[in-house]
Write an enzyme that holds these catalytic residues in place. Structure first.
Site, short mmCIF file in Angstrom:
data_model
loop_
_atom_site.label_atom_id
_atom_site.label_comp_id
_atom_site.label_asym_id
_atom_site.label_seq_id
_atom_site.Cartn_x
_atom_site.Cartn_y
_atom_site.Cartn_z
N ASP A 1 -5.85 -3.00 2.90
CA ASP A 1 -6.50 -1.77 3.67
C ASP A 1 -6.77 -2.38 4.94
O ASP A 1 -7.38 -3.60 5.02
CB ASP A 1 -7.60 -1.40 3.11
CG ASP A 1 -8.31 -0.25 3.98
OD1 ASP A 1 -7.74 0.49 4.58
OD2 ASP A 1 -9.48 -0.19 3.87
N ARG B 1 0.75 -0.94 0.08
CA ARG B 1 0.02 0.08 0.26
C ARG B 1 0.91 1.26 0.05
O ARG B 1 1.81 1.29 0.84
CB ARG B 1 -0.78 0.19 1.21
CG ARG B 1 -1.75 1.11 1.19
CD ARG B 1 -3.05 1.16 1.96
NE ARG B 1 -4.07 2.19 1.64
CZ ARG B 1 -5.03 2.30 2.33
NH1 ARG B 1 -5.37 1.64 3.26
NH2 ARG B 1 -5.79 3.28 1.87
N ASP C 1 -8.40 -1.53 8.43
CA ASP C 1 -9.09 -0.40 9.40
C ASP C 1 -9.39 -0.98 10.72
O ASP C 1 -9.58 -2.08 11.20
CB ASP C 1 -10.52 -0.33 8.88
CG ASP C 1 -10.62 0.52 7.68
OD1 ASP C 1 -9.29 0.97 7.44
OD2 ASP C 1 -11.46 0.33 6.81
#
Length: 167
Positions: free
Chosen positions: A101, A87, A103
């Protein structure tokens, strides 16, 4: 320092260094398990992009476990894992394709509201791709506890969001 139960949402829809999104999610779990004890992982789900539509479907999952450290420590660690798995926020479209990703959905019962860190995650209750795997993990692991009925009710209003279990 006492450990805190944390919940992380993981997603990928772009390959990196010849690893498919599914392989990247497996790699993320291995890396996260280095600092999150008793890591429990959900099944893998495939979902259409929710915000930015012009991209491939996502593979999503949730992991939960016990973390020793602060919310900020966890953010630094998860961003390090994202970087290791390709990323680069400086080169991506907001809510667009990405190799990884991660979170922070929940950090025990703590609430954090800072410019770069909001816990519980601001989108948690509007995302079937997080709620379905999160509830799966918590219903299967008695040692983890959250308000299952609250999150189940949130999920009921999201039946229009298609989520397909793939593994």
């Amino acid at each position: 320092m006492e450990s805190t139960i944390v919940v992380l949402g993981l997603g990928s829809n772009r390959s990196y260094q010849n690893q498919s999104p599914r392989q990247l999610l497996d790699a993320a779990c291995l890396l996260l398990a280095q600092r999150i004890k008793n890591l429990k992982a959900s099944s893998l789900y495939k979902t259409a992009p929710l915000y930015y539509q012009d991209q491939e479907d996502f593979f999503n999952m949730v992991v939960a476990g016990h973390f020793n450290g602060s919310p900020r420590d966890l953010l630094a660690f998860t961003q390090q894992v994202e970087t290791q798995l390709g990323r680069d926020r400086s080169k991506e479209i907001f809510k667009g394709p990405r190799s990884m990703d991660i979170d922070i959905e929940l950090f025990g019962n703590e609430g954090v509201e800072e410019p770069d860190l909001i816990i519980p995650h601001a989108g948690l209750t509007e995302r079937a791709f997080v709620l379905v795997p999160m509830l799966e993990v918590f219903f299967q692991n008695a040692d983890l506890s959250i308000n299952k009925s609250f999150y189940s009710e949130c999920l009921e209003s999201l039946s229009h969001q298609e989520i397909v279990k793939v593994h």
